[in-house]
Design an enzyme around this catalytic site. Structure first.
Site, PDB file in Angstrom:
ATOM      1  N   HIS A  23      39.736  44.104  48.445  1.00 26.08           N
ATOM      2  CA  HIS A  23      40.456  43.654  49.656  1.00 26.08           C
ATOM      3  C   HIS A  23      40.233  44.718  50.444  1.00 26.08           C
ATOM      4  O   HIS A  23      40.036  44.759  51.878  1.00 26.08           O
ATOM      5  CB  HIS A  23      41.838  43.655  49.423  1.00 26.08           C
TER       6      HIS A  23
ATOM      7  N   ARG B 289      43.621  38.614  39.741  1.00 23.29           N
ATOM      8  CA  ARG B 289      43.928  38.284  38.283  1.00 23.29           C
ATOM      9  C   ARG B 289      43.431  39.104  37.196  1.00 23.29           C
ATOM     10  O   ARG B 289      44.041  38.927  36.228  1.00 23.29           O
ATOM     11  CB  ARG B 289      43.282  36.944  38.350  1.00 23.29           C
TER      12      ARG B 289
ATOM     13  N   GLN C 262      34.805  29.298  49.107  1.00 22.12           N
ATOM     14  CA  GLN C 262      35.681  29.419  49.920  1.00 22.12           C
ATOM     15  C   GLN C 262      35.242  29.757  51.450  1.00 22.12           C
ATOM     16  O   GLN C 262      35.569  29.639  52.390  1.00 22.12           O
ATOM     17  CB  GLN C 262      36.974  30.503  49.669  1.00 22.12           C
TER      18      GLN C 262
ATOM     19  N   GLN D  70      47.519  26.053  47.956  1.00 22.68           N
ATOM     20  CA  GLN D  70      46.521  26.158  47.125  1.00 22.68           C
ATOM     21  C   GLN D  70      46.277  26.325  45.660  1.00 22.68           C
ATOM     22  O   GLN D  70      45.189  26.439  45.165  1.00 22.68           O
ATOM     23  CB  GLN D  70      45.620  27.034  47.892  1.00 22.68           C
TER      24      GLN D  70
HETATM   25  P1  AMP Z   1      42.429  37.032  47.744  1.00 26.33           P
HETATM   26  O1  AMP Z   1      43.583  37.899  47.849  1.00 26.33           O
HETATM   27  O2  AMP Z   1      42.085  36.785  46.272  1.00 26.33           O
HETATM   28  O3  AMP Z   1      42.910  35.665  48.412  1.00 26.33           O
HETATM   29  O4  AMP Z   1      41.301  37.408  48.448  1.00 26.33           O
HETATM   30  C1  AMP Z   1      41.314  37.943  49.764  1.00 26.33           C
HETATM   31  C2  AMP Z   1      39.948  38.020  50.374  1.00 26.33           C
HETATM   32  O5  AMP Z   1      39.603  39.148  49.574  1.00 26.33           O
HETATM   33  C3  AMP Z   1      39.025  36.912  50.253  1.00 26.33           C
HETATM   34  O6  AMP Z   1      38.138  36.973  51.327  1.00 26.33           O
HETATM   35  C4  AMP Z   1      38.300  37.276  48.882  1.00 26.33           C
HETATM   36  O7  AMP Z   1      36.920  36.621  48.957  1.00 26.33           O
HETATM   37  C5  AMP Z   1      38.309  38.799  49.181  1.00 26.33           C
HETATM   38  N1  AMP Z   1      38.093  39.502  47.829  1.00 26.33           N
HETATM   39  C6  AMP Z   1      38.682  39.295  46.832  1.00 26.33           C
HETATM   40  N2  AMP Z   1      38.228  40.226  45.775  1.00 26.33           N
HETATM   41  C7  AMP Z   1      36.910  40.690  46.198  1.00 26.33           C
HETATM   42  C8  AMP Z   1      35.941  41.355  45.589  1.00 26.33           C
HETATM   43  N3  AMP Z   1      35.945  42.050  44.553  1.00 26.33           N
HETATM   44  N4  AMP Z   1      35.034  41.841  46.504  1.00 26.33           N
HETATM   45  C9  AMP Z   1      35.041  41.554  47.794  1.00 26.33           C
HETATM   46  N5  AMP Z   1      36.100  40.750  48.216  1.00 26.33           N
HETATM   47  C10 AMP Z   1      36.957  40.315  47.662  1.00 26.33           C
END
Ligand code: AMP
Length: 284
Positions: free
Chosen positions: A37, A190, A155, A61
């Site tokens: 993030h 996760r 996504q 979602q």
């Molecule tokens: P989430 O909190 O899982 O909904 O993710 C929020 C954003 O962070 C989304 O655009 C994800 O694709 C991105 N994201 C999550 N994990 C990673 C990672 N390991 N590397 C790069 N971006 C990430």
């Protein structure tokens, strides 16, 4: 950093930045922030004058109630991290703020075949929910640039379609590379839920996707996919393999014949470790 919970306060703060002609970068998240993030926040800080990060665990979602229930929530720590990164607004609204007319009244967008394959096939309704929350957040934030991670590649395609084709909004969508743990595991909120033995086995997903990449020239894609699934099924903590796919990077259509020169694709996978689901992908 401005800590904001309501649409009114958010709009006020963004309006001030806009009157100062500052470009607005937006990073939507569900919190439990990690380096993945933060890499998006840094990309926004580099490319835009004003960065808004949202933290909202979007109920629409989640197709599994247990997944929503156990999703990690670390708001105070998240806010401190965002403060350190120099983010201008942390927006952490309640469900009523995001869905003032009720969750059932949120618009339903059609993402065509993109929403029914891979993640969509295994998580019915998931991308409808993602579309709803991001459309609503974009309406509130009105950013110039939206920063998304390659970790959730499907996504990204869905949201690019939302911005460019459905909303036709003048928003640039920027895809940022996957940030990994030193052993190769893609960072994910996760991952915090994994037991030690599961955490050890979880790296097999990225290793297997890399094995596909290394053998793409030598082995037929159908055999590669079959071999990859077998590899993962032999790992103790992996209870099931939802899919392993070699697909076109633009359409996610499966590649079932030997790829031609210049093939731009991805190897994507999803596994289940008890009730924790992990996804990953590598570019080919
Ligand atoms: P989430 O909190 O899982 O909904 O993710 C929020 C954003 O962070 C989304 O655009 C994800 O694709 C991105 N994201 C999550 N994990 C990673 C990672 N390991 N590397 C790069 N971006 C990430």
């Amino acid at each position: 950093m401005n800590r904001v919970k309501t649409e009114i306060d958010l709009k006020k703060a963004v309006a001030t930045a806009k009157t100062e002609h500052r470009s607005i970068g937006f990073v939507p998240t569900m919190g439990a922030l990690h380096e993945g993030h933060l890499s998006l926040v840094r990309a926004s800080r580099r490319n835009c004058d004003f960065t808004v990060v949202s933290i909202f665990v979007n109920p629409t979602q989640f197709n599994e109630p247990q997944d929503l229930l156990q999703y990690p929530r670390t708001l105070e720590q998240d806010l401190e991290l965002l403060e350190e990164e120099g983010c201008q607004i942390a927006f952490f609204p309640g469900v009523e703020e995001v869905y003032p007319n009720g969750k059932g009244e949120a618009p339903v967008f059609d993402f065509g075949s993109l929403e029914s394959k891979l993640e969509g096939a295994h998580r019915p309704g998931h991308f409808k929910g993602v579309g709803q929350v991001v459309a609503r957040l974009l309406e509130m934030v009105q950013p110039d640039t939206l920063f998304l991670g390659q970790k959730d590649y499907q996504q990204y395609l869905v949201l690019k379609m939302l911005v460019d084709e459905i909303l036709k909004a003048p928003i640039e969508v920027v895809l940022c590379p996957i940030v990994r743990e030193p052993d190769g595991l893609a960072m994910s909120s996760r991952n915090k839920l994994l037991r030690v033995d599961q955490r050890k086995d979880a790296i097999e997903l990225s290793k297997t996707l890399l094995w596909i990449k290394e053998n793409l020239d030598a082995i037929h894609p159908l055999e590669l996919k079959e071999g990859a699934v077998q590899r993962l099924r032999n790992v103790k903590s992996i209870v099931s393999v939802d899919y392993i796919e070699i697909a076109d990077a633009e359409t996610l259509e499966p590649c079932d014949t030997l790829p031609k020169a210049g093939f731009a694709g991805l190897a994507l996978g999803a596994i289940q470790m008890e009730d924790i689901r992990l996804i990953d992908n590598v570019r080919l």
